[in-house]
Design an enzyme around this catalytic site. Structure first.
Site, PDB file in Angstrom:
ATOM      1  N   CYS A   1      17.102  13.691 -10.444  1.00 36.93           N
ATOM      2  CA  CYS A   1      18.128  13.836  -9.382  1.00 36.93           C
ATOM      3  C   CYS A   1      17.695  13.216  -8.063  1.00 36.93           C
ATOM      4  O   CYS A   1      18.401  13.270  -7.067  1.00 36.93           O
ATOM      5  CB  CYS A   1      18.431  15.325  -9.167  1.00 36.93           C
ATOM      6  SG  CYS A   1      17.109  16.233  -8.336  1.00 36.93           S
TER       7      CYS A   1
ATOM      8  N   SER B   1      -4.905  -9.620  -3.057  1.00 37.96           N
ATOM      9  CA  SER B   1      -5.333 -10.663  -4.012  1.00 37.96           C
ATOM     10  C   SER B   1      -4.141 -11.528  -4.409  1.00 37.96           C
ATOM     11  O   SER B   1      -4.296 -12.549  -5.086  1.00 37.96           O
ATOM     12  CB  SER B   1      -5.922  -9.995  -5.261  1.00 37.96           C
ATOM     13  OG  SER B   1      -4.923  -9.191  -5.889  1.00 37.96           O
TER      14      SER B   1
ATOM     15  N   GLY C   1      -5.583  -8.727   3.284  1.00 34.41           N
ATOM     16  CA  GLY C   1      -6.165  -7.832   2.275  1.00 34.41           C
ATOM     17  C   GLY C   1      -5.381  -7.701   0.991  1.00 34.41           C
ATOM     18  O   GLY C   1      -5.182  -6.605   0.476  1.00 34.41           O
TER      19      GLY C   1
ATOM     20  N   HIS D   1       5.913  -0.833  -2.567  1.00 34.78           N
ATOM     21  CA  HIS D   1       5.514  -0.094  -3.765  1.00 34.78           C
ATOM     22  C   HIS D   1       5.636   1.405  -3.562  1.00 34.78           C
ATOM     23  O   HIS D   1       4.991   2.191  -4.241  1.00 34.78           O
ATOM     24  CB  HIS D   1       4.072  -0.466  -4.184  1.00 34.78           C
ATOM     25  CG  HIS D   1       3.969  -1.886  -4.657  1.00 34.78           C
ATOM     26  ND1 HIS D   1       2.779  -2.562  -4.748  1.00 34.78           N
ATOM     27  CD2 HIS D   1       4.918  -2.774  -5.024  1.00 34.78           C
ATOM     28  CE1 HIS D   1       2.996  -3.794  -5.174  1.00 34.78           C
ATOM     29  NE2 HIS D   1       4.297  -3.956  -5.344  1.00 34.78           N
TER      30      HIS D   1
ATOM     31  N   ASN E   1       0.828  -1.207   0.000  1.00 33.61           N
ATOM     32  CA  ASN E   1       0.000   0.000   0.000  1.00 33.61           C
ATOM     33  C   ASN E   1       0.861   1.256   0.000  1.00 33.61           C
ATOM     34  O   ASN E   1       1.960   1.263   0.553  1.00 33.61           O
ATOM     35  CB  ASN E   1      -0.942   0.007   1.215  1.00 33.61           C
ATOM     36  CG  ASN E   1      -1.887  -1.178   1.191  1.00 33.61           C
ATOM     37  OD1 ASN E   1      -2.098  -1.776   0.136  1.00 33.61           O
ATOM     38  ND2 ASN E   1      -2.418  -1.553   2.339  1.00 33.61           N
TER      39      ASN E   1
HETATM   40  N1  APR Z   1     -11.182  -6.989   4.306  1.00 33.05           N
HETATM   41  C1  APR Z   1     -10.516  -8.061   3.805  1.00 33.05           C
HETATM   42  N2  APR Z   1     -10.185  -8.183   2.494  1.00 33.05           N
HETATM   43  C2  APR Z   1     -10.563  -7.185   1.668  1.00 33.05           C
HETATM   44  C3  APR Z   1     -11.264  -6.040   2.105  1.00 33.05           C
HETATM   45  C4  APR Z   1     -11.575  -5.967   3.490  1.00 33.05           C
HETATM   46  N3  APR Z   1     -12.229  -4.920   4.013  1.00 33.05           N
HETATM   47  N4  APR Z   1     -11.493  -5.231   1.030  1.00 33.05           N
HETATM   48  C5  APR Z   1     -10.958  -5.865  -0.042  1.00 33.05           C
HETATM   49  N5  APR Z   1     -10.395  -7.019   0.341  1.00 33.05           N
HETATM   50  C6  APR Z   1      -9.641  -7.982  -0.464  1.00 33.05           C
HETATM   51  C7  APR Z   1     -10.237  -8.252  -1.826  1.00 33.05           C
HETATM   52  O1  APR Z   1     -11.027  -9.425  -1.745  1.00 33.05           O
HETATM   53  C8  APR Z   1      -8.995  -8.466  -2.698  1.00 33.05           C
HETATM   54  O2  APR Z   1      -8.672  -9.851  -2.799  1.00 33.05           O
HETATM   55  O3  APR Z   1      -8.374  -7.363  -0.687  1.00 33.05           O
HETATM   56  C9  APR Z   1      -7.864  -7.773  -1.955  1.00 33.05           C
HETATM   57  C10 APR Z   1      -7.371  -6.522  -2.666  1.00 33.05           C
HETATM   58  O4  APR Z   1      -6.713  -6.965  -3.827  1.00 33.05           O
HETATM   59  P1  APR Z   1      -6.161  -5.871  -4.855  1.00 33.05           P
HETATM   60  O5  APR Z   1      -7.221  -4.852  -5.095  1.00 33.05           O
HETATM   61  O6  APR Z   1      -5.597  -6.642  -6.003  1.00 33.05           O
HETATM   62  O7  APR Z   1      -4.994  -5.130  -4.065  1.00 33.05           O
HETATM   63  P2  APR Z   1      -3.509  -5.629  -3.859  1.00 33.05           P
HETATM   64  O8  APR Z   1      -3.454  -7.111  -3.666  1.00 33.05           O
HETATM   65  O9  APR Z   1      -2.920  -4.784  -2.814  1.00 33.05           O
HETATM   66  O10 APR Z   1      -2.835  -5.249  -5.282  1.00 33.05           O
HETATM   67  C11 APR Z   1      -1.439  -5.393  -5.399  1.00 33.05           C
HETATM   68  O11 APR Z   1      -1.519  -4.261  -7.524  1.00 33.05           O
HETATM   69  O12 APR Z   1      -2.222  -2.539  -8.876  1.00 33.05           O
HETATM   70  C12 APR Z   1      -1.182  -2.994  -8.099  1.00 33.05           C
HETATM   71  O13 APR Z   1       0.437  -1.658  -7.093  1.00 33.05           O
HETATM   72  C13 APR Z   1      -0.906  -2.052  -6.969  1.00 33.05           C
HETATM   73  O14 APR Z   1      -0.111  -2.589  -4.739  1.00 33.05           O
HETATM   74  C14 APR Z   1      -1.098  -2.912  -5.725  1.00 33.05           C
HETATM   75  C15 APR Z   1      -0.886  -4.303  -6.256  1.00 33.05           C
END
Ligand code: APR
Length: 259
Positions: free
Chosen positions: A134, A198, A196, A123, A104
């Site tokens: 620079c 994917s 939290g 990230h 995040n």
């Molecule tokens: N509680 C638990 N899980 C949650 C909640 C919640 N309140 N809200 C969403 N989620 C879960 C969703 O089910 C999903 O599987 O969090 C996950 C979020 O996944 P992404 O949106 O893919 O986010 P992330 O895994 O952080 O993405 C990784 O992708 O686009 C790039 O750089 C960006 O850091 C990011 C990276």
């Protein structure tokens, strides 16, 4: 779920090196949309507009990038840590956290009270801006002020190079030190908690695998299934906030109610 919460709390109490690995799902309860849930960032913006090569390509694409980045920044700036962030800060206070590896860019782990040296921002962060030429760093607010006053594309005061939020875009190389450190901490953890995420973006998503392969217990707390659920020791599907708050209640009970 009750049993699972008690089990995770026990593992946290017993573990010597617990690593928390967080994704955008940790911050949705703070009002920041995640990327891949319905209505998330990639439903509203085209990921290609965020590619690093695109940003470098032209003044026009930098202008579009800064417009979108400004839209995404405003909710982040106002966002407050939610119970899941606070629970992770509590783990540090209880001496039960080796580090947080976060994908995040919202800075909420730091706002929640985790110390700088315990938070690895894989990230980068949207709270600062850096010059691509620079590397001079600016506070994000300072640059947002220039944009509010009409600057379309900000450039560096020192060298005139292009300024970009200090986040890692697709196509931009990962921060070396943070990535090394994240691999090292993942491989030496004995409890690895994904909260939290994917788990679809590499190399971040390989961290749970590194931990598991080196003998850590793997816990996944996520609303939706992930590609790593099959190798987890425990999977808790649900909202991170309430789940983490309940886990920390159990941890504090087990530690004899230490405050
Ligand atoms: N509680 C638990 N899980 C949650 C909640 C919640 N309140 N809200 C969403 N989620 C879960 C969703 O089910 C999903 O599987 O969090 C996950 C979020 O996944 P992404 O949106 O893919 O986010 P992330 O895994 O952080 O993405 C990784 O992708 O686009 C790039 O750089 C960006 O850091 C990011 C990276």
């Amino acid at each position: 779920m009750e049993e699972k919460i008690k089990q995770v709390a026990q593992w946290i109490v017993q573990a010597k090196r617990t690593v928390v690995f967080s994704g955008a799902g940790l911050s949705t309860e703070s009002g920041i949309p995640d990327f891949r849930s319905p209505g998330g960032v990639w439903d509203r913006y085209n990921p290609e507009d965020f590619y690093f090569q695109n940003f470098l390509a032209s003044e026009a694409s930098r202008e579009k990038y800064w417009q979108m980045a400004t839209e995404m920044y405003e909710p982040m700036k106002k966002a407050q840590p939610n119970p899941a962030h606070l629970a992770i800060a509590e783990m540090e206070r209880l001496g039960k956290l080796d580090c947080v590896i976060t994908q995040n860019i919202d800075g909420l782990h730091l706002k929640a009270g985790n110390s700088e040296e315990k938070v690895i921002q894989l990230h980068g962060t949207a709270m600062s801006v850096s010059c691509l030429n620079c590397r001079k760093r600016y506070d994000r607010e300072e640059i947002q002020d220039r944009i509010r006053k009409g600057v379309k594309v900000p450039y560096c005061d020192d060298c005139g190079g292009p300024l970009k939020p200090a986040t890692i875009s697709f196509g931009q190389s990962m921060p070396e030190r943070e990535t090394e450190e994240a691999y090292h901490r993942s491989s030496s953890s004995d409890l690895f908690m994904v909260i939290g995420s994917s788990l679809v973006v590499q190399p971040a998503a390989s961290m749970p695998l590194v931990a598991k392969r080196n003998g850590a217990r793997l816990v996944i707390i996520n609303r939706d299934p992930t590609p790593y659920d099959h190798m987890a020791d425990l999977v808790l599907h649900g909202q991170a906030g309430p789940i983490m708050a309940s886990i920390l209640e159990e941890v504090k009970k087990a530690l004899g109610g230490l405050d």
